[in-house]
Design a protein around this motif. Structure first.
Motif, mmCIF file in Angstrom:
data_model
loop_
_atom_site.group_PDB
_atom_site.id
_atom_site.type_symbol
_atom_site.label_atom_id
_atom_site.label_comp_id
_atom_site.label_asym_id
_atom_site.label_seq_id
_atom_site.Cartn_x
_atom_site.Cartn_y
_atom_site.Cartn_z
ATOM 1 N N SER A 48 0.858 -1.190 0.000
ATOM 2 C CA SER A 48 0.000 0.000 0.000
ATOM 3 C C SER A 48 0.896 1.243 0.000
ATOM 4 O O SER A 48 2.096 1.169 0.314
ATOM 5 N N ALA A 49 0.284 2.389 -0.280
ATOM 6 C CA ALA A 49 1.045 3.642 -0.263
ATOM 7 C C ALA A 49 1.605 3.893 1.136
ATOM 8 O O ALA A 49 2.738 4.389 1.291
ATOM 9 N N ALA A 50 0.846 3.536 2.166
ATOM 10 C CA ALA A 50 1.324 3.763 3.545
ATOM 11 C C ALA A 50 2.578 2.931 3.815
ATOM 12 O O ALA A 50 3.544 3.412 4.427
ATOM 13 N N GLU A 51 2.573 1.690 3.325
ATOM 14 C CA GLU A 51 3.750 0.837 3.546
ATOM 15 C C GLU A 51 4.959 1.374 2.771
ATOM 16 O O GLU A 51 6.088 1.374 3.280
ATOM 17 N N VAL A 52 4.716 1.836 1.553
ATOM 18 C CA VAL A 52 5.831 2.389 0.764
ATOM 19 C C VAL A 52 6.352 3.660 1.446
ATOM 20 O O VAL A 52 7.563 3.849 1.609
ATOM 21 N N ALA A 53 5.430 4.525 1.889
ATOM 22 C CA ALA A 53 5.829 5.784 2.538
ATOM 23 C C ALA A 53 6.666 5.498 3.789
ATOM 24 O O ALA A 53 7.683 6.157 4.036
ATOM 25 N N GLN A 54 6.246 4.489 4.527
ATOM 26 C CA GLN A 54 6.993 4.155 5.751
ATOM 27 C C GLN A 54 8.392 3.626 5.390
ATOM 28 O O GLN A 54 9.397 4.041 5.962
ATOM 29 N N GLY A 55 8.425 2.752 4.391
ATOM 30 C CA GLY A 55 9.710 2.165 3.984
ATOM 31 C C GLY A 55 10.669 3.194 3.422
ATOM 32 O O GLY A 55 11.880 3.087 3.602
ATOM 33 N N LEU A 56 10.146 4.198 2.721
ATOM 34 C CA LEU A 56 11.030 5.174 2.062
ATOM 35 C C LEU A 56 11.193 6.453 2.871
ATOM 36 O O LEU A 56 11.916 7.356 2.473
ATOM 37 N N ASP A 57 10.463 6.529 3.998
ATOM 38 C CA ASP A 57 10.480 7.732 4.827
ATOM 39 C C ASP A 57 10.018 8.953 4.027
ATOM 40 O O ASP A 57 10.677 9.999 4.012
#
Ligand code: SAM
Length: 348
Positions: A48-57
């Protein structure tokens, strides 16, 4: 009148696409720079976008918009999962846009984003003045083209990665455009990272290839690109304008003459002719313009890029033939590969 023609006449679809084309380039650059494709590849499941955002900061809102645009560009696939969108790489993105992809273009994209895009900001000035824009774009005032391009070791390495990267997708075609088996001693003039040299030793196992380049490029190539195991590749440090060229059966000049004026190109070809073994030859690898000015668009745009960045230009096959003939070469043959780079073989 067909619907498509009517649409073209009343609605300037093509012009709107061209006007905003840079939005597409910048979306691709940002996704690569932030590591979107690498992150999705490592996850091995849709995210999800939230998971990507968390992973990439990165911000959630910005990431949502970026992933959505990448899906629109068909660089990502999007599916619904538990009432939210989840994203994964397409086959194309896995192969070409991840750093570890089989034919990664990651470094080309980085250089386009960080260097070429900045130079193109001054395209109008380049056309007006008829000269490259390094000074405006990077504050580099050197008259020597490669001193400007290699303004630091870091910049030189980035440039070498750029040169290396495109051969991930084009090297086989240019190296096999002609049968080079008869040429046992090959010098790749301005051979840079050695990507074409490596392909030559794979396609022609009974030939040896020497990369001739400026001393600092040779050092960087040894350190980062060509391993000591590549026994049939050697190096020669030198300046092809100032130093003698060692004798060879074949000189490869890949994306060399497009950097230079006709005058400097002629100087280099004349030198290659003098040092070439009898019956030997020269292989030019360049993006060839059509004779009638009709394209290919990539070569036409590259010629503008040469204006913005170098002293040279892209040329027609007949223009290269003229330079080769003036240097003494004969039996000039042209092979178009259907990809970016074409090949011209001429004999002594
Ligand atoms: C545009 S790059 C092409 C690299 C490579 N042939 C390729 O296609 O990937 C030009 C190359 O010429 C080398 N070069 C520029 N001026 C040179 C000189 N005076 N003597 C030797 N090599 C030079 C650069 O270091 C660089 O590797």
């Amino acid at each position: 009148m067909s619907a498509a023609t009517k649409d073209d006449e009343t609605y300037p679809r093509k012009i709107l696409e061209y006007m905003e084309g840079f939005l597409i380039s910048k979306t691709l650059f940002a996704a690569c720079e932030l590591g979107v494709f690498d992150h999705l590849e490592q996850a091995e499941r849709p995210l999800s976008a939230a998971e990507v955002a968390q992973g990439l900061d990165t911000s959630l809102d910005g990431t949502q918009r970026l992933l959505s645009a990448c899906a629109g560009l068909e660089l990502l696939t999007v599916q619904q999962c538990n009432d939210q969108e989840v994203y994964s790489n397409t086959g194309l993105s896995s192969r070409f846009l991840t750093q570890t992809g089989a034919q990664s273009l990651y470094h080309s994209i980085q250089y386009n984003s960080k260097t070429i895009y900045l130079c193109w900001h001054y395209l109008t000035d380049a056309v007006r003045e008829g000269q490259n824009q390094y000074e405006k774009a990077f504050g580099v005032s050197s008259k020597d083209l490669f001193e400007a391009l290699y303004r630091s070791d870091e910049e030189m390495l980035k440039f070498m990665h750029l040169m290396n990267s495109i051969w991930n997708v084009c090297s086989k075609d240019v190296v096999s455009a002609f049968d080079l088996t008869p040429f046992k001693i090959i010098y790749d003039l301005g051979g840079c990272s050695g990507a074409l040299a490596k392909q030559c030793t794979v396609t022609y196992p009974s030939s040896t290839v020497t990369i001739f380049d400026l001393p600092k490029v040779v050092h960087m190539s040894r350190e980062h690109f060509v391993s000591a195991q590549d026994k049939r590749i050697s190096f020669h440090e030198g300046d092809f304008f100032k130093d003698d060229l060692p004798e060879a059966d074949l000189y490869i000049l890949a994306r060399i003459l497009h950097d230079w004026t006709d005058e400097r190109s002629s100087q280099l070809l004349a030198k290659a002719y003098r040092s070439c073994s009898p019956g030997g030859g020269v292989l030019l690898v360049e993006a060839l313009l059509h004779e009638d000015g009709s394209g290919p668009l990539t070569a036409q745009l590259y010629s503008l890029n040469m204006l913005v960045q170098t002293e040279g230009r892209e040329r027609k096959a007949s223009e290269y033939a003229r330079l080769l003939t003036a240097a003494g070469f004969t039996n000039i043959q042209v092979q178009r590969t259907g990809k970016i780079y074409d090949a011209i073989l001429a004999r002594k």
